[in-house]
Design an enzyme around this catalytic site. Structure first.
Site, PDB file in Angstrom:
ATOM      1  N   LYS A  70       0.828  -1.419   0.091  1.00 46.17           N
ATOM      2  CA  LYS A  70       0.090   0.032   0.049  1.00 46.17           C
ATOM      3  C   LYS A  70       0.981   1.239   0.031  1.00 46.17           C
ATOM      4  O   LYS A  70       2.090   1.265   0.670  1.00 46.17           O
ATOM      5  CB  LYS A  70      -0.948   0.016   1.373  1.00 46.17           C
ATOM      6  N   SER A 112      -9.529   1.777   2.942  1.00 46.89           N
ATOM      7  CA  SER A 112      -8.610   2.601   2.026  1.00 46.89           C
ATOM      8  C   SER A 112      -7.722   1.576   1.316  1.00 46.89           C
ATOM      9  O   SER A 112      -7.334   2.080   0.251  1.00 46.89           O
ATOM     10  CB  SER A 112      -7.960   3.631   3.054  1.00 46.89           C
ATOM     11  N   SER A 125      -9.968  -0.464   7.175  1.00 48.42           N
ATOM     12  CA  SER A 125      -9.357  -0.309   5.722  1.00 48.42           C
ATOM     13  C   SER A 125      -8.522  -1.585   5.164  1.00 48.42           C
ATOM     14  O   SER A 125      -8.306  -1.786   4.102  1.00 48.42           O
ATOM     15  CB  SER A 125      -8.207   0.926   5.696  1.00 48.42           C
TER      16      SER A 125
HETATM   17  N1  GLN Z   1     -13.028   4.289   6.306  1.00 51.76           N
HETATM   18  C1  GLN Z   1     -12.389   4.786   7.442  1.00 51.76           C
HETATM   19  C2  GLN Z   1     -11.984   6.086   7.387  1.00 51.76           C
HETATM   20  O1  GLN Z   1     -12.366   6.685   6.348  1.00 51.76           O
HETATM   21  C3  GLN Z   1     -11.238   3.716   7.807  1.00 51.76           C
HETATM   22  C4  GLN Z   1      -9.975   4.182   7.096  1.00 51.76           C
HETATM   23  C5  GLN Z   1      -9.099   3.451   7.442  1.00 51.76           C
HETATM   24  O2  GLN Z   1      -9.064   2.193   8.183  1.00 51.76           O
HETATM   25  N2  GLN Z   1      -7.707   3.757   7.107  1.00 51.76           N
HETATM   26  O3  GLN Z   1     -11.375   6.662   8.200  1.00 51.76           O
END
Ligand code: GLN
Length: 446
Positions: free
Chosen positions: A52, A127, A151
């Site tokens: 990532k 994400s 995420s």
């Molecule tokens: N969707 C969540 C957010 O927008 C989680 C993001 C994540 O785990 N990096 O913060």
């Protein structure tokens, strides 16, 4: 092989931000030579992997899917990247994500959205959507993602693969670009549970470079995959099977519980009464931490500086307004507001208290049960564009993954069938540092 597959499918999936073919081929050749001259091969020898794009890689552009870092070339490797190099894997490239890991669909990438390999009109989740899509599409053998509020687990669920968020502190965050430091955790996205165990084995462990890294002995995760779950006590939170969860998803979870029963486990309904406050507490805490972490992006130390700046204040203002996307700006503003004097007690402190209550909810259930099971997300993947105009609806997709993040405990998402042609994920939640049980149950189920 990996590059041939990428050639075939990448134009549709668009999982990568950077491909590193030249270095990957050189690394492969070097590994071959080592082997030919009598060197030892690790279990992950020669496997093509993706990272990532919020984990720094020496000499390889690391953007966090942000325009701000579009020119950032790190001078060191994140600990997880060094560990995977030491385990003889080959990094193929850097994978797409929501900008600074803020989002749940990959649509917040400043460069382009990635697509769900099962149906390219749908989001891969986020994400770590690029990571999940690349694994599901067979472009890499496995990938690393990061999970702050879901995420890793949510994109794994949407793409029909296995995603593990380890206990907070089990995997070093050194070299992970910080979003919300008290929640961020790196973990594996893989095609099956055995691979997840191999990958976790390679990346877990204390790191003196990360002050929040846990000083614990790492068990043999492969040995945990015995296939035996007789007598296992499962708790199923009523809050995870209630309103707001797609009935077809619930059906898949109930079917999965039947499978686990047939293997000798028992399950009962339990309650995590403070779950309903988790999303609100998370978005306050995560945004507060983000507003502080992202202060380092000032146009001076990293990344892109605005060409239009004529004085120092311009450098800050213009670099930030040109460099950050709308979701990142929204969170910085929310976080700065919540932390400002006068509001701190009403918002940040209160959210911290909710966090403690949520943690205690889990501890209470774990006094009687070995594992907690429910869906990973309330619905399967949604269409690209369907929710992008509505941040609040988007935030609610994380309702089932966020409580685990706030509690700092581990959870794994494993595929448990399809609804409308799209994969559904089953979330298994474990006690702190008990990844072995999670992997054992997930492996027996799969
Ligand atoms: N969707 C969540 C957010 O927008 C989680 C993001 C994540 O785990 N990096 O913060």
């Amino acid at each position: 092989q990996s590059f041939a597959r990428i050639q075939d499918v990448e134009s549709k999936v668009r999982a990568f931000l950077t491909l590193d073919e030249e270095n990957a081929r050189a690394a492969a050749q070097q590994l071959d030579e080592q082997l030919a001259t009598g060197g030892a091969a690790s279990p992950l020898f020669g496997l093509p992997i993706g990272i990532k794009d919020n984990m720094v890689t020496e000499g390889l552009t690391t953007t966090c899917a942000s325009k701000f870092l579009s020119n950032y070339n790190p001078i060191y490797d994140a600990t997880v990247v060094s560990k995977l190099k030491a385990a003889q894997t080959i990094t193929i490239g850097k994978l797409n994500m929501d900008e600074f890991a803020m989002g749940g669909s990959n649509e917040n990438s400043a460069f382009h959205p990635s697509h769900n390999p099962w149906n390219t009109e749908y989001v891969p989740g986020g994400s770590s959507g690029g990571s999940a899509a690349a694994v599901a599409a067979g472009e890499v053998y496995f990938a690393l993602g990061s999970d702050t509020g879901g995420s890793i687990r949510q994109p794994a669920a949407y793409c029909g693969i296995v995603g593990l968020k380890p206990t907070y502190g089990l995997v070093s965050r050194y070299g992970l670009v910080a979003f919300a430091s008290s929640l961020d955790q790196i973990g594996p996205l893989t095609k099956n549970v055995e691979d997840s165990a191999y990958l976790l084995q390679a990346i877990a462990g204390h790191d003196p470079k990360d002050s929040t890294s846990a000083k614990v002995d790492i068990p043999d995760y492969l040995k945990a995959l015995t296939g035996d779950i007789k007598g296992l006590r499962i708790g199923v939170p009523q809050e995870y099977m209630g309103k707001g969860v797609d009935p077809a998803v619930k059906e898949k979870v109930l079917e999965a519980l039947k499978v686990l029963e047939s293997l000798g486990a028992t399950w009962e309904e339990v309650t995590l009464p403070h779950s309903e406050y988790a999303v609100a507490a998370y978005y306050l805490l995560a945004s507060s931490e983000a507003s502080s972490n992202l202060a380092r992006f000032d146009g001076i130390r990293y990344g892109v500086r605005s060409d239009n700046a004529r004085n120092l204040l311009d450098v800050y203002n213009m670099s930030r307004s040109e460099g950050f996307g709308p979701e990142v700006k929204r969170r910085i503003m929310l976080g700065t507001y919540a932390l400002s004097s006068g509001y701190y007690d009403a918002y940040y402190l209160k959210a911290q208290k909710v966090r403690t209550l949520i943690k205690q909810d889990f501890e209470q259930v774990f006094e009687k049960y070995d594992i907690i099971i429910g869906p990973t997300a309330p619905t399967p993947a949604f269409k690209i564009g369907e929710q992008s105009g509505d941040p609040l609806t988007m935030y609610l997709n994380d309702i089932l993954t966020i409580p685990v993040s706030l509690a700092g405990i581990p959870a794994i998402s494993v595929p448990c069938g399809f609804v409308g042609g799209l994969p559904v994920g089953l979330q298994m939640i474990g006690k702190a540092l008990d990844e072995a049980t999670l992997l054992r149950v997930a492996h027996a189920f799969e």
